[in-house]
Design a protein around this motif. Structure first.
Motif, short mmCIF file in Angstrom:
data_model
loop_
_atom_site.label_atom_id
_atom_site.label_comp_id
_atom_site.label_asym_id
_atom_site.label_seq_id
_atom_site.Cartn_x
_atom_site.Cartn_y
_atom_site.Cartn_z
N UNK A 246 -19.08 -4.61 34.25
CA UNK A 246 -17.87 -3.83 33.99
C UNK A 246 -17.99 -2.41 34.53
N UNK A 247 -19.21 -1.88 34.64
CA UNK A 247 -19.36 -0.54 35.18
C UNK A 247 -18.86 -0.49 36.62
N UNK A 248 -19.16 -1.50 37.39
CA UNK A 248 -18.71 -1.56 38.78
C UNK A 248 -17.18 -1.62 38.86
N UNK A 249 -16.58 -2.49 38.06
CA UNK A 249 -15.11 -2.61 38.10
C UNK A 249 -14.46 -1.34 37.57
N UNK B 200 -15.63 1.66 37.95
CA UNK B 200 -15.72 2.62 39.06
C UNK B 200 -14.63 2.36 40.10
N UNK B 201 -14.40 1.10 40.39
CA UNK B 201 -13.35 0.73 41.35
C UNK B 201 -11.99 1.18 40.82
N UNK C 46 -9.52 3.82 42.63
CA UNK C 46 -8.14 3.47 42.99
C UNK C 46 -7.14 4.41 42.33
N UNK C 47 -7.42 4.80 41.09
CA UNK C 47 -6.56 5.76 40.41
C UNK C 47 -6.52 7.09 41.14
N UNK C 48 -7.68 7.54 41.58
CA UNK C 48 -7.75 8.79 42.35
C UNK C 48 -7.01 8.66 43.68
N UNK C 49 -7.20 7.53 44.34
CA UNK C 49 -6.48 7.29 45.59
C UNK C 49 -4.97 7.30 45.37
N UNK C 50 -4.55 6.68 44.28
CA UNK C 50 -3.13 6.59 43.98
C UNK C 50 -2.52 7.97 43.75
N UNK C 51 -3.26 8.83 43.07
CA UNK C 51 -2.75 10.19 42.80
C UNK C 51 -2.55 10.98 44.09
N UNK C 52 -3.35 10.67 45.10
CA UNK C 52 -3.30 11.43 46.35
C UNK C 52 -2.63 10.66 47.49
N UNK C 53 -2.06 9.51 47.19
CA UNK C 53 -1.51 8.64 48.24
C UNK C 53 -0.15 9.11 48.72
N UNK C 54 0.09 8.89 49.99
CA UNK C 54 1.43 9.13 50.51
C UNK C 54 2.28 7.89 50.19
N UNK D 140 -0.99 -2.26 43.99
CA UNK D 140 -1.32 -3.69 43.92
C UNK D 140 -2.81 -3.90 43.70
N UNK D 141 -3.63 -3.17 44.44
CA UNK D 141 -5.08 -3.28 44.29
C UNK D 141 -5.52 -2.84 42.89
N UNK D 142 -4.91 -1.79 42.37
CA UNK D 142 -5.24 -1.30 41.04
C UNK D 142 -4.84 -2.33 39.97
N UNK D 143 -3.69 -2.93 40.13
CA UNK D 143 -3.23 -3.96 39.20
C UNK D 143 -4.20 -5.15 39.18
N UNK D 144 -4.66 -5.57 40.34
CA UNK D 144 -5.62 -6.67 40.41
C UNK D 144 -6.96 -6.29 39.76
N UNK D 145 -7.42 -5.08 40.00
CA UNK D 145 -8.69 -4.64 39.41
C UNK D 145 -8.58 -4.57 37.89
N UNK D 146 -7.45 -4.10 37.37
CA UNK D 146 -7.25 -4.05 35.92
C UNK D 146 -7.23 -5.45 35.33
#
Length: 55
Positions: free
Chosen positions: A2-5, A7-8, A12-20, A29-35
């Motif tokens: 779970x530590x690895x997931x 971190x992912x 992804x949350x950080x990427x989403x905050x800074x995404x265009x 979509x990637x964040x939803x799958x990881x959750x």
């Protein structure tokens, strides 16, 4: 595991905050799958679901 997931999910949350706007849908979509994957891992660990295939 779970530590690895976790971190992912954080990355992804950080990427989403800074995404265009063009990248936002893909990252969401990637964040939803990881959750969802993390939820399955937790359910397997808690014994709520069986990780073995039914056959």
């Amino acid at each position: 595991m779970t530590t690895c997931i976790d971190e992912i999910i954080e990355l992804l949350g950080a990427e989403l905050r800074n995404a265009d706007p063009a990248e936002r849908g893909q990252i969401e979509s990637e964040l939803e799958l990881a959750l969802a994957e993390r939820e399955v891992i937790w359910a397997e660990q808690d014994g709520r679901i069986d990780a073995e295939p039914p056959f």
